[in-house]
Design a protein around this motif. Sequence first.
Motif, short mmCIF file in Angstrom:
data_model
loop_
_atom_site.label_atom_id
_atom_site.label_comp_id
_atom_site.label_asym_id
_atom_site.label_seq_id
_atom_site.Cartn_x
_atom_site.Cartn_y
_atom_site.Cartn_z
N LEU A 56 38.38 37.14 50.21
CA LEU A 56 38.54 36.64 51.57
C LEU A 56 39.38 37.61 52.42
CD1 LEU A 56 38.13 34.33 53.63
CD2 LEU A 56 40.25 33.32 52.77
N LEU A 57 40.42 38.15 51.82
CA LEU A 57 41.27 39.11 52.52
C LEU A 57 40.72 40.53 52.42
CD1 LEU A 57 44.75 37.72 51.39
CD2 LEU A 57 43.57 37.34 53.57
N ASN A 58 39.66 40.70 51.63
CA ASN A 58 38.93 41.97 51.50
C ASN A 58 39.82 43.08 50.95
OD1 ASN A 58 36.42 43.11 51.53
ND2 ASN A 58 36.25 43.28 53.76
N LEU A 59 40.69 42.72 50.02
CA LEU A 59 41.65 43.66 49.46
C LEU A 59 41.12 44.31 48.18
CD1 LEU A 59 44.87 41.50 49.86
CD2 LEU A 59 44.18 43.43 51.30
N ASP A 60 41.40 45.58 48.02
CA ASP A 60 41.10 46.27 46.77
C ASP A 60 42.28 46.09 45.82
OD1 ASP A 60 38.88 47.10 48.14
OD2 ASP A 60 39.63 49.14 48.51
N TYR A 61 42.02 46.12 44.53
CA TYR A 61 43.11 45.92 43.57
C TYR A 61 42.70 46.45 42.21
CZ TYR A 61 40.28 41.74 42.43
OH TYR A 61 39.25 40.89 42.09
N GLU A 62 43.71 46.72 41.39
CA GLU A 62 43.47 47.17 40.02
C GLU A 62 43.37 45.97 39.09
OE1 GLU A 62 46.48 49.96 38.87
OE2 GLU A 62 46.15 51.25 40.62
N VAL A 63 42.41 46.01 38.20
CA VAL A 63 42.20 44.92 37.24
C VAL A 63 42.49 45.42 35.83
CG1 VAL A 63 40.54 43.28 36.28
CG2 VAL A 63 40.40 43.93 38.70
N TYR A 64 43.33 44.68 35.12
CA TYR A 64 43.63 44.97 33.73
C TYR A 64 43.16 43.77 32.91
CZ TYR A 64 46.18 48.82 35.71
OH TYR A 64 46.49 49.96 36.41
N PRO A 65 41.97 43.88 32.32
CA PRO A 65 41.35 42.72 31.65
C PRO A 65 42.15 42.25 30.44
CG PRO A 65 39.73 44.43 32.11
CD PRO A 65 41.08 45.05 32.32
N CYS A 66 42.36 40.96 30.37
CA CYS A 66 43.16 40.36 29.29
C CYS A 66 42.37 39.24 28.60
CB CYS A 66 44.46 39.81 29.85
SG CYS A 66 45.51 41.04 30.64
N PRO A 67 41.20 39.54 28.03
CA PRO A 67 40.43 38.50 27.37
C PRO A 67 41.16 37.96 26.15
CG PRO A 67 39.57 40.66 26.78
CD PRO A 67 40.60 40.88 27.85
N LYS A 68 40.80 36.77 25.76
CA LYS A 68 41.39 36.18 24.55
C LYS A 68 41.04 37.08 23.35
CE LYS A 68 41.16 31.44 26.29
NZ LYS A 68 42.60 31.26 26.43
N ILE A 105 48.42 33.21 45.45
CA ILE A 105 47.62 33.00 46.67
C ILE A 105 48.52 32.89 47.89
CG2 ILE A 105 46.16 31.28 47.84
CD1 ILE A 105 44.85 30.87 45.02
N HIS A 106 49.61 32.16 47.77
CA HIS A 106 50.57 32.06 48.88
C HIS A 106 51.10 33.44 49.24
CE1 HIS A 106 51.67 27.50 48.72
NE2 HIS A 106 50.38 27.71 48.57
N HIS A 107 51.44 34.22 48.23
CA HIS A 107 51.96 35.58 48.46
C HIS A 107 50.93 36.43 49.20
CE1 HIS A 107 54.18 39.32 47.50
NE2 HIS A 107 52.97 39.83 47.36
N LEU A 108 49.68 36.36 48.79
CA LEU A 108 48.64 37.17 49.40
C LEU A 108 48.45 36.83 50.87
CD1 LEU A 108 46.01 37.14 46.51
CD2 LEU A 108 47.30 39.13 47.32
N PHE A 109 48.40 35.55 51.20
CA PHE A 109 48.24 35.17 52.60
C PHE A 109 49.48 35.53 53.43
CE2 PHE A 109 44.84 32.14 51.22
CZ PHE A 109 43.86 32.59 52.09
N GLU A 110 50.64 35.35 52.83
CA GLU A 110 51.88 35.63 53.56
C GLU A 110 51.99 37.10 53.93
OE1 GLU A 110 56.74 35.49 52.87
OE2 GLU A 110 55.40 34.55 51.41
N HIS A 111 51.62 38.00 53.00
CA HIS A 111 51.83 39.42 53.22
C HIS A 111 50.60 40.16 53.73
CE1 HIS A 111 55.91 39.58 51.56
NE2 HIS A 111 55.49 38.67 50.69
N TYR A 112 49.39 39.64 53.44
CA TYR A 112 48.19 40.39 53.77
C TYR A 112 47.17 39.62 54.60
CZ TYR A 112 50.44 43.18 50.23
OH TYR A 112 51.38 43.89 49.54
N GLY A 113 47.51 38.39 54.96
CA GLY A 113 46.65 37.64 55.86
C GLY A 113 46.92 38.03 57.30
#
Length: 259
Positions: A56-68, A105-113
């Motif tokens: 929704l915020l159209n942000l790029d990010y790094e993913v570090y997969p942590c499967p079980k 989610i609150h952090h994302l909207f607060e800083h990048y919304g």
Amino acid sequence: MVNHQIKVIQALASSFVEGGRGVSGTAFPKQPEKSLKLYEFEGSPFCRRVREVLTLLNLDYEVYPCPKGGTKYRKIVKQLGGKKQFPFFIDDNTSTQMYESQDIIHHLFEHYGRTGKIPKKFAHYPKIPVMALAGTIINGARGVWVDQRIVNREAPQQLLELWGFEASPFTRVVRGVLTELELPFIFHNVAKERWQDMGPAVLRLKPGKYIPIKEGKREKVMLLMGRDIQVPYLVDPNTQVRMFESAKIVNYLKKQYGA
């Protein structure tokens, strides 16, 4: 190929369950200077909540997969935060590390919304993510467990890069494989910025030549791809591979990094 199409149909049904969340986003995101990092796994309904907001915020990010059953990044989360709980989010721009999808989610909207305020429908999620959990089940619980054949194998030297958006069924299939293979990657969100963007590249709601919003994110992505936007799009800097088409990407990942 038939098996792959079944997986795509399941992924599409999984997206429908969430009511279209993870499709649309702003054309002009407030992308932070330092990369956001998300330790998560594709099949987690709590992680899915966060990924939907990142789209929704159209942000790029790094993913570090942590499967079980994974051995690479789950232990890092334990070292950094004290427990193996997911998602685990790191924002070096604000010196923030946190668990709990709602807090992230609150952090994302607060800083990048756009306004810094949290939209009402994202402010209070139910404790049990029923719809997202149903989506995981419908999707065959893919992206939950590690592929045991690759346990203890070292990750590639450079992060892979994947373009897509959360609700894209073709992208979801690829992300599931990346999770199961514990392959870290940069996820470049390419959210739909307006109604004219809706639909696949070959069959958009608005007929005719596709023209993105001027100076919007999709316009920049089109220049990168050198063509009309199509996702998923994978770049592997370790092998100089660049490719479209989810089936081809899945085959490549399994051949290059699988058993």
